[in-house]
Structures are given as C-alpha cells and as structure tokens.
Design an enzyme around this catalytic site. Structure first.
Site, PDB file in Angstrom:
ATOM      1  N   ASP A  84      15.960   5.586   5.137  1.00 37.10           N
ATOM      2  CA  ASP A  84      14.823   6.361   5.648  1.00 37.10           C
ATOM      3  C   ASP A  84      13.631   5.523   6.099  1.00 37.10           C
ATOM      4  O   ASP A  84      12.781   6.005   6.837  1.00 37.10           O
ATOM      5  CB  ASP A  84      14.348   7.359   4.577  1.00 37.10           C
ATOM      6  CG  ASP A  84      13.835   6.680   3.310  1.00 37.10           C
ATOM      7  OD1 ASP A  84      13.960   5.445   3.201  1.00 37.10           O
ATOM      8  OD2 ASP A  84      13.314   7.373   2.425  1.00 37.10           O
ATOM      9  N   HIS A  85      13.555   4.263   5.689  1.00 38.10           N
ATOM     10  CA  HIS A  85      12.353   3.473   5.956  1.00 38.10           C
ATOM     11  C   HIS A  85      12.405   2.673   7.255  1.00 38.10           C
ATOM     12  O   HIS A  85      11.352   2.311   7.790  1.00 38.10           O
ATOM     13  CB  HIS A  85      12.109   2.493   4.798  1.00 38.10           C
ATOM     14  CG  HIS A  85      11.283   3.057   3.685  1.00 38.10           C
ATOM     15  ND1 HIS A  85      11.621   4.206   3.021  1.00 38.10           N
ATOM     16  CD2 HIS A  85      10.135   2.622   3.114  1.00 38.10           C
ATOM     17  CE1 HIS A  85      10.714   4.443   2.088  1.00 38.10           C
ATOM     18  NE2 HIS A  85       9.805   3.499   2.131  1.00 38.10           N
ATOM     19  N   ASP A 130      11.048   2.827  -5.198  1.00 36.04           N
ATOM     20  CA  ASP A 130       9.985   3.302  -4.326  1.00 36.04           C
ATOM     21  C   ASP A 130       8.922   3.916  -5.220  1.00 36.04           C
ATOM     22  O   ASP A 130       9.246   4.619  -6.185  1.00 36.04           O
ATOM     23  CB  ASP A 130      10.509   4.340  -3.326  1.00 36.04           C
ATOM     24  CG  ASP A 130       9.471   4.675  -2.274  1.00 36.04           C
ATOM     25  OD1 ASP A 130       9.533   4.096  -1.173  1.00 36.04           O
ATOM     26  OD2 ASP A 130       8.583   5.503  -2.554  1.00 36.04           O
ATOM     27  N   ARG A 182      -0.756   7.897   1.481  1.00 38.09           N
ATOM     28  CA  ARG A 182      -1.584   6.683   1.507  1.00 38.09           C
ATOM     29  C   ARG A 182      -2.294   6.547   2.845  1.00 38.09           C
ATOM     30  O   ARG A 182      -1.780   6.968   3.885  1.00 38.09           O
ATOM     31  CB  ARG A 182      -0.729   5.437   1.238  1.00 38.09           C
ATOM     32  CG  ARG A 182      -0.190   5.444  -0.171  1.00 38.09           C
ATOM     33  CD  ARG A 182       0.350   4.119  -0.623  1.00 38.09           C
ATOM     34  NE  ARG A 182       0.728   4.250  -2.030  1.00 38.09           N
ATOM     35  CZ  ARG A 182       1.888   3.876  -2.543  1.00 38.09           C
ATOM     36  NH1 ARG A 182       2.790   3.312  -1.766  1.00 38.09           N
ATOM     37  NH2 ARG A 182       2.143   4.047  -3.821  1.00 38.09           N
ATOM     38  N   SER A 184       2.743   0.428  -2.997  1.00 43.49           N
ATOM     39  CA  SER A 184       4.193   0.484  -2.980  1.00 43.49           C
ATOM     40  C   SER A 184       4.823  -0.322  -4.108  1.00 43.49           C
ATOM     41  O   SER A 184       4.231  -1.256  -4.650  1.00 43.49           O
ATOM     42  CB  SER A 184       4.703  -0.040  -1.633  1.00 43.49           C
ATOM     43  OG  SER A 184       6.091  -0.256  -1.654  1.00 43.49           O
ATOM     44  N   ARG A 229       7.246  -2.302  -3.674  1.00 40.19           N
ATOM     45  CA  ARG A 229       8.001  -3.391  -3.048  1.00 40.19           C
ATOM     46  C   ARG A 229       7.909  -4.696  -3.839  1.00 40.19           C
ATOM     47  O   ARG A 229       6.846  -5.297  -3.987  1.00 40.19           O
ATOM     48  CB  ARG A 229       7.561  -3.591  -1.599  1.00 40.19           C
ATOM     49  CG  ARG A 229       6.152  -4.084  -1.399  1.00 40.19           C
ATOM     50  CD  ARG A 229       5.734  -3.991   0.054  1.00 40.19           C
ATOM     51  NE  ARG A 229       5.641  -2.602   0.475  1.00 40.19           N
ATOM     52  CZ  ARG A 229       4.908  -2.195   1.514  1.00 40.19           C
ATOM     53  NH1 ARG A 229       4.241  -3.047   2.239  1.00 40.19           N
ATOM     54  NH2 ARG A 229       4.872  -0.909   1.846  1.00 40.19           N
TER      55      ARG A 229
END
Length: 748
Positions: A95-96, A160, A448, A643, A645
C-alpha cells in the site's frame, strides 16, 4: 476466508479462564488493556505485578502485519533467522509504494511496473515462509486488517505506527520496527515496557457535524505529541457504544500522534455488527459469549480514578468539529475559533486541495458522509472551489462505494479517485503546483501533517480534519469557512447553507468486492527460491552490524545537533526515497536530510570536522565511517516522533553513528535504536543540550559498567580546549544491554 477460524476458536475457548487467572494473580480488578496484556504474557505461568512505565514484560502476540515499505527490511532480517515458516500468522500489504498522480487507472499499472522487483520479492518471500500477501491496490494495511484479521481481545504487532487502528475492534495492536516483528515471527519473546494507562471517559453521543475524528483531534490538543508516550489510551463510558467500529478505529489510529503505545475500546454491539457485516459472524458469537472479559471490570468503571494513571473526560454531545495544524497534529482548534487562528497567524486562507482517505478515514462510513456533501453541490447549485482527491481504504470499500453511488458522486464534482492505497498521506503524491515556493494550504482527513509530509513542499500548510469537514472546506475553498454557521453563494446568487453530513455506518446491501487482492501462501514453500540480484538498486541482503569492541566511545565528532521537531520523516524521508526501503546502503543517502542544524538553521548542511567544509549529513557520516570514526547525533524533545520506520535507526547505525543523545525519545524509535545496537541516551539536565558546540569531540564513558538505571558519563571537549562533563540517562534493561554488546538484537 483469509483468517484462521480454528486458531480463533482455540483462543476464545480459553480466554475467560486466562483472564480469571490474571485477575487472581494481580489481586485487583483489571482494566481492559490489562486483561489483554496479561493473557498474552510469554510466560503466563509467571504473573508478576508489573509497575507501569517502569518494568519490562515479554509477550506472545497473535499475529503480525507488515506494509510493503517496512516489510522489505523486516523480511530481509527474518531471512537471516533460519526459520522455515513464521511462528504466528502474518501478512504483507502493498500500500505504501503506489504514487498518487493522475488516478487509479493510470497510477496502479505504473506502480506495478516501477515496483515489480520489490513486489516480486515480497510475494516470493511471503510464499516461502507462509505469509499472506495482499496485492497492490488491495487496500491500506490497517483498513484491510480491520476488515479481515482484527478480533476482540487479541494482540498483534505491525510494522507501521498506525497499527493501533485495530483497537476499533477491541484489539491491542502495537506499531513496531521490523526487528520487533521478526521477534514475534520467530516465536521469540517480544519485549515491551508495561504501559501506563490513560482512561478517556466518553459521555453523550456525537451529533451534527461532529465525527469520531474530532474526538482524537481534541485529545491531541490535550495530550500533545508526546503526552501519551509509553501509555495505552483506554476509552470507556456510555459514549463508546454510540461510535461505530470504524469510527473507533479512526480514534485509535491517531493515538499514534500523541505517542500512545496503542489505544483500545471495549467490545460492544457496534463491534459485533461490524464483524458480522464483514463475514465474521462466528467471531462475533465467540466474542459475545465472553463479553465481560472484553471490557474493564465493573469496579474499574465505578471508580476509574483508582485504576488509570490519568482520566480525561470528553462530552461527545458538546463536541464540535476540530481542525489541527499546520505542521504538527496536536495544534488543535475547534472550527468556531479556526478562522481567527488563520487570520492571526497569516496562514494562506485559500484552501487549494482537499484530500479524503488514508488509513485513518477511508471506511464506508467516512466516504458515505463525505459523499452526502458532494451531492449537495449539485442540489444547491454550487461549484467546487478546490480540487478533490479520494483514496478508498480497500478494494472492498471501493467496490461497495461504487455500487452505492458514492464514487460517482465524487466524480460528478470533479473528484479524482486514487488507488486504494496510502498515497498522499505518506508522501506518495506527485502534486502538480504552479509555484512550489508559494505558501499554500491543504486540508486532509489524514493523521499527520509534518512539513513536507504530503507533497514534499515545505511551504504547504497541511491541516487535519474529519472527511466531512475536509469536504466542506473543499467545496468552499476557504479556510475561514465554518459550515456550521456560514453560507455560500451559489450560481444563482443565493446564499445557501450546507446541511449536516448524513451517511450509512455500513452498507444496507452488504459489502461487495470483485477481487479482494489476497494471495494465500502455498501449504509448503520450502522449495521457493528468493533471489536478490547483487546489482539491484532496491534490494540488498543484510550484513550483521559489528559487536561492541569493549571500549568507551572516545572523541566522537558531532554529526548534527538538531533543532526543534525531528521526526522519522526528518531522519529518513519517505516520498521518492520509499523505493530504497529494501536497500540499506542506498536509502542511507537520505540520513537526517530533513533535520535542522542548530548551528546554522539549515537542513542537510553540516560541518565535516575532518575537512572544515559543510556537506550533506550522509556525506559527512560516510566520511567519518571511511576513517573508522564513530559519530554522535544530539537532539531535542521527542526525537523520532511519527512513523515506525526502523530505517531511521538502521541508517545511522549503517553509517557508524553510535549514539543519539536527546532530551527525550518517541517510544517506537527508542526501541528501534536499541534493537540496532545503538545508544539512545537522554539529558538528565536538559539545558546540557545548550553546552554542545559544533566542533566538539564527544565521549561516552562507563560502558564497561553499563547497567540498568546507571547513568553514563558524557564529556564535551570543545575546540578551545575547555571541557564540559555531565551524566546522561538511559532506559536499557539487561537484555537490551546484551543487544548493544552484540551489535544488534538480531545478532543474538
């Protein structure tokens, strides 16, 4: 069926018994969060009384979810673990990586072509290790998880930060880095500091223009971006029952913006109805049979102040729409005061683009209420003042919304339907602007709004609101428009007022989908080969980080002293850099390029003390690494906000940054740093931050005696020969110290 019903039958068959055991062991009534946490302890036979916010506990989550950008690094790590299959059910969601540009018909095929190497890698790894795979266009990870996998009382981790979305179905769902996900997928103990508990008492019910999004937007203003760090937000009270499951998910989703470990709602009829609507009637029946165990104990609800660390009350009946921003999601403002805020601060008043979607607000209910406003454009002889972009949450949402006329309603007012994916919300928006240097305003239903988050433009003032309010402001094209009180001039010259949004919580005729995009793994994937071309620019096998050499860190040059907000977007940007998420060396070229240098106010421009010249942050780090010199980053509050990440931790580690010394850390990022064998230290006296100078050589002493609760010593050797010394705190426990000594958690 994409979920394992036998696993869930087993889960619920013993759930009540496990809750009772936890109640007896704790010797007190339990909140809902405690029930789920204690029933998922890795060693359930050991039921110690954990001190919230202090003690670490180990857990055994029920499943793992990964989005494509973070799944690459997580699965590259998992491949080094020597396992034949995952220990718990896991899924990958593409999806990203899909860029939003012209619309789904153009963008999805383009993404499949551009990202083919990565998608093929993810699909083959998934097939080899028994992981469910959701194709590009299937939907946004958190909406798909809510529709298919989330279940009351369960526990999951996801790579995520908005994984807490599943709290809308009464699940403890926590955003983590890839190394944490690997722990769970390998069946190892997964560690978490026992969270504090913030109880939010909801009274009344929403009405008019108020939406579930406004609950969390208001709460963000109360808690700020770090007010719930290392805490779970647990909602309770009669108001919870009035909010739909997807509305609850919206509220839980954005708990990430206040630093919460996760958020959760008690099980109720709204959840049961949603489970049935999404084809999970048996789960609803199983959960309903133990409903008492899926909410806080009666004693807790009777005297919540005794059982939560903090209580916040929100009256839903009196709640008005909020709009938060710009540049930070906790800059909360009710719509009645927003026009004055715009004028007082000189924000660009013209609202240039409205964006509806994201994992926070892309449900059927969200689109339904926004579509009711779109239909009023024609009915009231109005014209859209600004462009509209829509990102449905899943293929199931899209197909159902198309059948029920919502998609055509958006298209009728000029709306562009993008792929069922994250798109602009995570920086995957190819925005065409007349002048990128011109200050401009957009309104989104996202979560965000950091600078450059959506379109890479630092001059874009992004404001976060509900889909309904975003739609109304898109119709008006004016940030100072208040749909609750103001009128618009239609094509006939008449003053007309928008009616309050109205929509269906769930589709009356049920959900429909042509192809949900799911690919199940084969029964046995051992023979599947996962190949990574050695010359690939997007994928790279991981090499272990070097273990600690047993010495203190002496005379490290300062890589950068960051000023102000430094989120994971500042540390490792998304947007075009997403294509390198599977290649640590290449993505490290973006290291801290968005961070502001405290000494010159510039981004990506720091002093190389070896040459006396200013260069990009990554270039300077590479220069030090080439000489075998470790370096250090100094930062302010809530470093690593945003995030999950882990690239924001792996990149500095790869470039030989050994220490981050900050005023405070965001929870996920602090854990990610620890997992990668770095030192995450905090100033005991925050004004010591001011002592750090640009040419300093910085040392960390006491590593041979590194122990829980014992500060380390910092020495600053300034260019003029003078020195400053002070202590720095840390939160490492015994296991995390072993990670540091081994070079990384994965090395163990």
């Amino acid at each position: 069926m994409v979920y394992d019903i036998d696993m869930l039958r087993t889960f619920y068959a013993s759930y009540a018994k496990r809750v009772k055991a936890a109640q007896q062991a704790s010797g007190k009534p339990l909140t809902l969060a405690e029930k789920i946490l204690y029933t998922h302890l890795y060693h359930p036979e050991i039921q110690p009384r954990f001190r919230r916010g202090e003690d670490y506990a180990t857990f055994r989550p029920d499943r793992v979810a990964m989005q494509d950008a973070t799944a690459q690094m997580a699965l590259l790590q998992f491949m080094n673990a020597g396992k034949e299959t995952t220990a718990v059910p896991a899924t990958v969601h593409c999806d990203h990586l899909i860029q939003a540009y012209k619309g789904v018909q153009t963008d999805l095929p383009a993404a499949c072509q551009v990202n083919r190497e990565v998608y093929d890698f993810l699909q083959s790894v998934s097939a080899k290790y028994g992981i469910g795979f959701w194709k590009p266009g299937a939907g946004i990870i958190h909406q798909v998880v809510l529709e298919n996998y989330a279940f009351p009382g369960g526990m999951m981790v996801g790579t995520d930060s908005h994984t807490p979305n599943a709290g809308g179905l009464g699940m403890i769902a926590i955003g983590v880095g890839g190394a944490d996900a690997v722990d769970v997928m390998t069946g190892m103990e997964w560690e978490l500091k026992m969270p504090r508990l913030i109880g939010v008492h909801l009274k009344g019910s929403l009405n008019g223009w108020a939406a579930p999004k406004d609950v969390i937007l208001k709460l963000a203003g109360i808690l700020t971006v770090k007010g719930a760090t290392n805490a779970i937000i647990e909602y309770f009270g009669e108001g919870t029952a009035s909010i739909s499951a997807t509305g609850k998910a919206t509220i839980c989703n954005m708990g990430a913006e206040v630093g919460a470990t996760t958020s959760i709602f008690p099980y109720d009829e709204q959840m049961a109805t949603y489970l049935c609507a999404t084809g999970r009637e048996e789960i609803a029946r199983l959960a309903s049979a133990c409903a008492d165990c899926l909410q806080a104990d009666p004693e807790v609800l009777a005297q919540p102040e005794k059982y939560y660390d903090r209580i916040i009350e929100i009256d839903l009946s009196a709640l008005e729409p909020y709009i938060n921003g710009p540049f930070t999601p906790d800059a909360a403002c009710p719509i009645s005061d927003f026009a004055e805020k715009v004028k007082a601060n000189g924000y660009p008043r013209r609202m240039e683009v409205g964006l509806i979607g994201s994992c926070t607000n892309s449900s059927y209910q969200d689109l339904s209420r926004a579509a009711s406003l779109a239909r009023q454009v024609k009915e009231k002889a109005l014209k859209m003042a600004s462009p509209l972009i829509i990102n449905p949450g899943s293929e199931q949402i899209y197909c159902t919304a198309r059948r029920d006329g919502m998609i055509s309603a958006f298209e009728a007012v000029g709306g562009t339907i993008m792929t069922n994916a994250c798109g602009p919300c995570i920086g995957q928006w190819k925005r065409v602007a007349d002048d990128p240097n011109r200050a401009n305003s957009i309104v989104t239903s996202f979560n965000r709004n950091f600078a450059k988050r959506a379109d890479g433009n630092p001059n874009t003032h992004a404001f976060v609101a509900s889909p309904e309010l975003a739609m109304a402001l898109t119709i008006a094209g004016d940030l100072c428009f208040n749909p609750l009180t103001d009128t618009l001039t239609n094509e006939k010259g008449e003053q007309v007022k928008l009616d309050a949004p109205a929509g269906e919580t769930l589709p009356r005729n049920g959900f429909t989908v042509d192809d949900n995009g799911y690919i199940a793994p084969p029964a046995d994937g051992k023979s599947i080969e996962v190949s990574i071309h050695p010359d690939s620019e997007r994928l790279q096998k991981l090499e272990p980080f070097a273990p600690w050499d047993g010495n203190d860190l002496i005379d490290m040059p300062l890589l950068i002293k960051t000023q102000g907000k430094c989120t994971t977007d500042h540390i490792s940007m998304a947007g075009p850099w997403l294509r390198f998420r599977g290649h640590l060396e290449n993505i490290s070229n973006n290291l801290l390029m968005g961070a502001v240098n405290a000494f010159n106010g510039k981004t990506n421009w720091v002093l190389n003390t070896l040459t006396g010249e200013y260069e990009a942050v990554s270039a300077v780090a590479k220069s030090y690494k080439a000489k075998g010199i470790p370096s250090i980053v100094v930062a302010e509050e809530n470093y690593g906000e945003g995030s999950s990440r882990e690239h924001a931790a792996m990149e500095p580690r790869f470039l030989n940054v050994r220490v981050v010394l900050a005023k405070s850390f965001a929870r996920i990022h602090e854990t990610n740093l620890k997992k990668q064998g770095m030192l995450a230290l905090t100033f005991i006296h925050k004004d010591d931050y001011d002592k750090v100078q640009e040419n300093d050589r910085i040392s960390v002493f006491g590593l041979r005696e590194f122990a829980p609760g014992k500060p380390l010593q910092i020495k600053l050797r300034h260019a003029d020969g003078s020195e400053d010394t002070f202590e720095a705190a840390h939160t490492y426990n015994e296991m995390q110290i072993k990670w540091f000594k081994a070079g990384a958690a994965l090395n163990l």
